[in-house]
Design an enzyme around this catalytic site. Structure first.
Site, PDB file in Angstrom:
ATOM      1  N   GLU A 287    -104.976  79.479 -20.063  1.00  0.00           N
ATOM      2  CA  GLU A 287    -105.132  78.342 -19.154  1.00  0.00           C
ATOM      3  C   GLU A 287    -105.194  78.766 -17.694  1.00  0.00           C
ATOM      4  OE1 GLU A 287    -103.296  76.691 -22.885  1.00  0.00           O
ATOM      5  OE2 GLU A 287    -102.897  78.415 -21.591  1.00  0.00           O
TER       6      GLU A 287
ATOM      7  N   HIS B 197     -94.784  69.620 -26.460  1.00  0.00           N
ATOM      8  CA  HIS B 197     -96.192  69.309 -26.219  1.00  0.00           C
ATOM      9  C   HIS B 197     -96.389  67.938 -25.567  1.00  0.00           C
ATOM     10  CE1 HIS B 197     -96.960  72.843 -28.519  1.00  0.00           C
ATOM     11  NE2 HIS B 197     -98.250  72.596 -28.691  1.00  0.00           N
TER      12      HIS B 197
ATOM     13  N   HIS C 182     -98.810  91.571   7.787  1.00  0.00           N
ATOM     14  CA  HIS C 182     -98.779  92.726   6.896  1.00  0.00           C
ATOM     15  C   HIS C 182     -99.731  93.799   7.417  1.00  0.00           C
ATOM     16  CE1 HIS C 182     -97.577  89.163   4.636  1.00  0.00           C
ATOM     17  NE2 HIS C 182     -96.937  89.950   3.805  1.00  0.00           N
TER      18      HIS C 182
ATOM     19  N   HIS D  17     -95.016  96.984   4.662  1.00  0.00           N
ATOM     20  CA  HIS D  17     -95.749  95.997   3.867  1.00  0.00           C
ATOM     21  C   HIS D  17     -95.825  94.664   4.592  1.00  0.00           C
ATOM     22  CE1 HIS D  17     -97.106  93.802   0.244  1.00  0.00           C
ATOM     23  NE2 HIS D  17     -96.322  92.847   0.701  1.00  0.00           N
TER      24      HIS D  17
END
Length: 664
Positions: A410, A472, A32, A263
């Site tokens: 999280e 869950h 890049h 890029h």
């Protein structure tokens, strides 16, 4: 104040950064080039005017940290490390992206000196930078002088800001007021597919203002504006800084300028030649002009002086604070008592309980013995049972405590913990339900890749969490985590194994450990009379040996299901079988044992049964094609745990019948 370098030498240095990126990517035919070219001015100003570093002492605790979150622009970082005098010779830049080089496609902290964190998965570096800044504050609150001036400088691109993990971590940074963090946003408006407007139209500056950051907008190619923005950011108190720098990808290239092609692909020989001509660059490939060497030598002189001044202050601080200095030494060494396991065994809870509760009781002893332990939960501390009692919570302006409140983030929690671990001194832990390890898996994987000692404490480890139901209830998570190289996955069955889990995790200096702890109460395992508790630390071990000679059947169970194996063994032995029960406490630790131990524990030719409340098929690869694998190969259900145990065949009666039927 930043040194006023000769303008010609400064411009030559910036062009050196650009040409090194172009040459390296072209030679590798991969990489890049555009982003390093667009960030050359910003990197030059940070590294020559503000960033405190010492290549002769790259782990100097008082240094600043630099994070390139958009790690695909790795040649920017490699160029800066080379120019700054780190142990990264020019031949390594010429060997960019090749086998066994120190210049891989994305920066890797465990491989290249001077690289503070492994970046590449976008957004992670932003979270790590927040972790660095937070860790500096935590150290400063405990020890003062040595960490008073530590700052974190980071660069992020559009991709970093689009990934959710950066938003989670940035929200934490704003909430905590981490004013030692300066984040540049490389606003070049280009991604792989084209202009960012294809999918991205928000005002990032306003978003960061809402997070509680100090926001500035500048021309990212104007050195005066860059310096003024950094000065204002350094003067800002109580808020982290976000500098929106309008840049142009492949800046200076006549045709690749502001193109998506720049890029992630080499510019091509013709475009490179045209670019160098436009820059007035008349040197062979991979050349660093002497004027540039001299400029960075001047910066090295400045940094040496800063380091010496810091050393003087540090020595004075140590003399005036002898006891605190010794605490700092222990903290930085992450000291763990050699007899930790023995001390934990003496403090084991007596009553039967859920392993999450047992773990919390053990954690209190650990916290007293290991001051480096600092962490928290993703808004689930009352459920994960991970608070350090008697310690304050970490809050804005209050960094003396040990209990982090990460909020319902999280993924951000994981990336911030990684930054805390990378800073040094801290053994971080992050806690949530096992099912939500999926939300933070990229961070967990990176902790293993970077060989960082981080503790991932997961509770509610099976369908037995009950009525919350299949959303869950973890099914595939045990083996999903076990598949990550260099991650230890511990699933304790009772208090003894929970103590072993903490011991293994704290003794592992070069890798993370994931805990899987139960919500439901578990019975204490009755082990053989001559049992040696140290056997648990081998990962898999014999909990109950067969009566009357060599076993003709081995029941292998982990964690919450070990008591099912011991219950089934009792009934099967009454029926004339000779049954060994093996606890699968930690498969990774078992695989590290010698072949003789592994063969003796699970000898070939003996029938084997696995019992675990999760996907069963992977056990076949461990125990053999002729094994019986009892588990759950569908999603769970909403019901009380005892009903679920019956429905899924995870009772002593059901296990015994399944084994008897299989043997017949």
């Amino acid at each position: 104040m930043p040194r006023d370098y000769d303008p010609k030498a400064a411009l030559l240095s910036i062009n050196t950064i650009k040409t090194l990126a172009m040459d390296a990517v072209q030679k590798a035919n991969s990489g890049h080039p555009g982003t390093p070219m667009g960030l050359a001015e910003i990197a030059f100003e940070i590294w020559t005017g503000y960033l405190r570093y010492d290549p002769k002492d790259p782990h100097w605790i008082g240094r600043d940290r630099f994070v390139l979150s958009n790690g695909h622009a790795s040649m920017l970082l490699y160029s800066m490390l080379h120019l700054a005098g780190f142990d990264l010779p020019l031949k390594e830049l010429e060997n960019f992206r090749q086998w066994d080089s120190k210049t891989p496609g994305h920066p890797e902290s465990h491989l290249t000196v001077g690289v503070e964190t492994t970046t590449g998965p976008l957004g992670q570096g932003v979270g790590n930078a927040v972790g660095f800044a937070l860790a500096a504050k935590l150290h400063q609150a405990r020890f003062g002088e040595p960490f008073n001036d530590v700052r974190v400088y980071a660069i992020a691109g559009d991709g970093d800001l689009m990934e959710g993990v950066s938003g989670e971590a940035s929200s934490i940074a704003g909430h905590l007021g981490l004013d030692n963090l300066i984040l540049f946003y490389d606003d070049n408006k280009i991604t792989i597919e084209g202009e960012t407007s294809l999918a991205y139209s928000e005002d990032a500056g306003k978003r960061y203002e809402a997070y509680g950051w100090f926001v500035q907008h500048i021309d990212g190619h104007d050195r005066a504006q860059i310096r003024a923005a950094i000065d204002r950011a350094r003067a800002e108190k109580g808020r982290p800084s976000f500098i929106v720098a309008r840049t142009h990808i492949a800046n200076g290239a006549p045709n690749a300028h502001d193109t998506a092609e720049a890029h992630g692909a080499p510019l091509g020989e013709e475009e490179i030649a045209a670019t160098k001509k436009g820059l007035g660059w008349d040197y062979p490939k991979f050349t660093v002009p002497e004027e540039v060497r001299a400029l960075f030598a001047q910066r090295a002189t400045d940094n040496t002086a800063e380091h010496q001044a810091w050393n003087t202050r540090y020595d004075a601080w140590r003399k005036a604070n002898d006891a605190l200095a010794k605490q700092l030494d222990a903290f930085l060494a992450k000291e763990v008592p050699a007899d930790l396991y023995e001390q934990l065994l003496k403090a084991l809870p007596e009553k039967e309980d859920a392993t999450r509760n047992i773990s919390n009781a053990i954690q209190q002893t650990v916290a007293k013995l290991v001051p480096s332990l600092i962490g928290g939960s993703a808004d689930l501390a009352p459920s994960t049972k991970t608070l350090i009692k008697g310690s304050a919570g970490v809050a804005k302006g209050q960094f003396e405590g040990r209990n982090m409140h990460f909020g319902i983030r999280e993924h951000g929690m994981g990336s911030v913990c990684n930054g805390m671990a990378l800073f040094g001194g801290i053994i971080p832990y992050g806690a949530t339900f096992l099912i939500f390890s999926d939300y933070m898996r990229p961070s967990v994987r990176l902790s293993a890749l970077m060989e960082q000692q981080a503790l991932w404490i997961y509770t509610h480890d099976s369908v037995m969490l009950g009525e919350d139901g299949p959303t869950h209830q973890p099914i595939e998570q045990n083996f999903a985590l076990r598949l990550i190289p260099n991650l230890f996955f511990v699933r304790p069955a009772d208090a003894l194994e929970t103590a072993a889990a903490w011991t293994l995790a704290l003794q592992r200096r070069h890798g993370p450990t994931a805990f899987a702890l139960s919500r439901q109460k578990l019975p204490k395992i009755a082990r053989d009379a001559n049992f040696d508790p140290k056997n648990v630390l081998r990962g898999l071990y014999t909990a109950q040996e067969a009566s009357g000679g060599k076993p003709d059947l081995i029941l292998v169970a982990s964690g919450s299901e070990l008591h099912l194996a011991t219950g089934a063994r009792e009934r099967l032995e009454k029926a004339g079988r000779k049954v060994r029960v093996v606890s699968a406490f930690c498969l990774e630790q078992f695989h590290a044992q010698d072949a003789a131990y592994r063969e003796a524990l699970l000898p070939r030719g003996v029938k084997k049964v696995s019992i675990e409340a999760g996907r069963s098929e992977p056990w076949r690869a461990i125990l053999g094609d002729d094994s019986l694998n009892l588990g759950i190969d569908r999603f769970g259900a909403s019901a009380p745990d005892k009903v679920l145990a019956e429905k899924f065949g995870l009772t002593v009666d059901a296990v015994t019948k399944s084994v008897e039927g299989w043997l017949k």
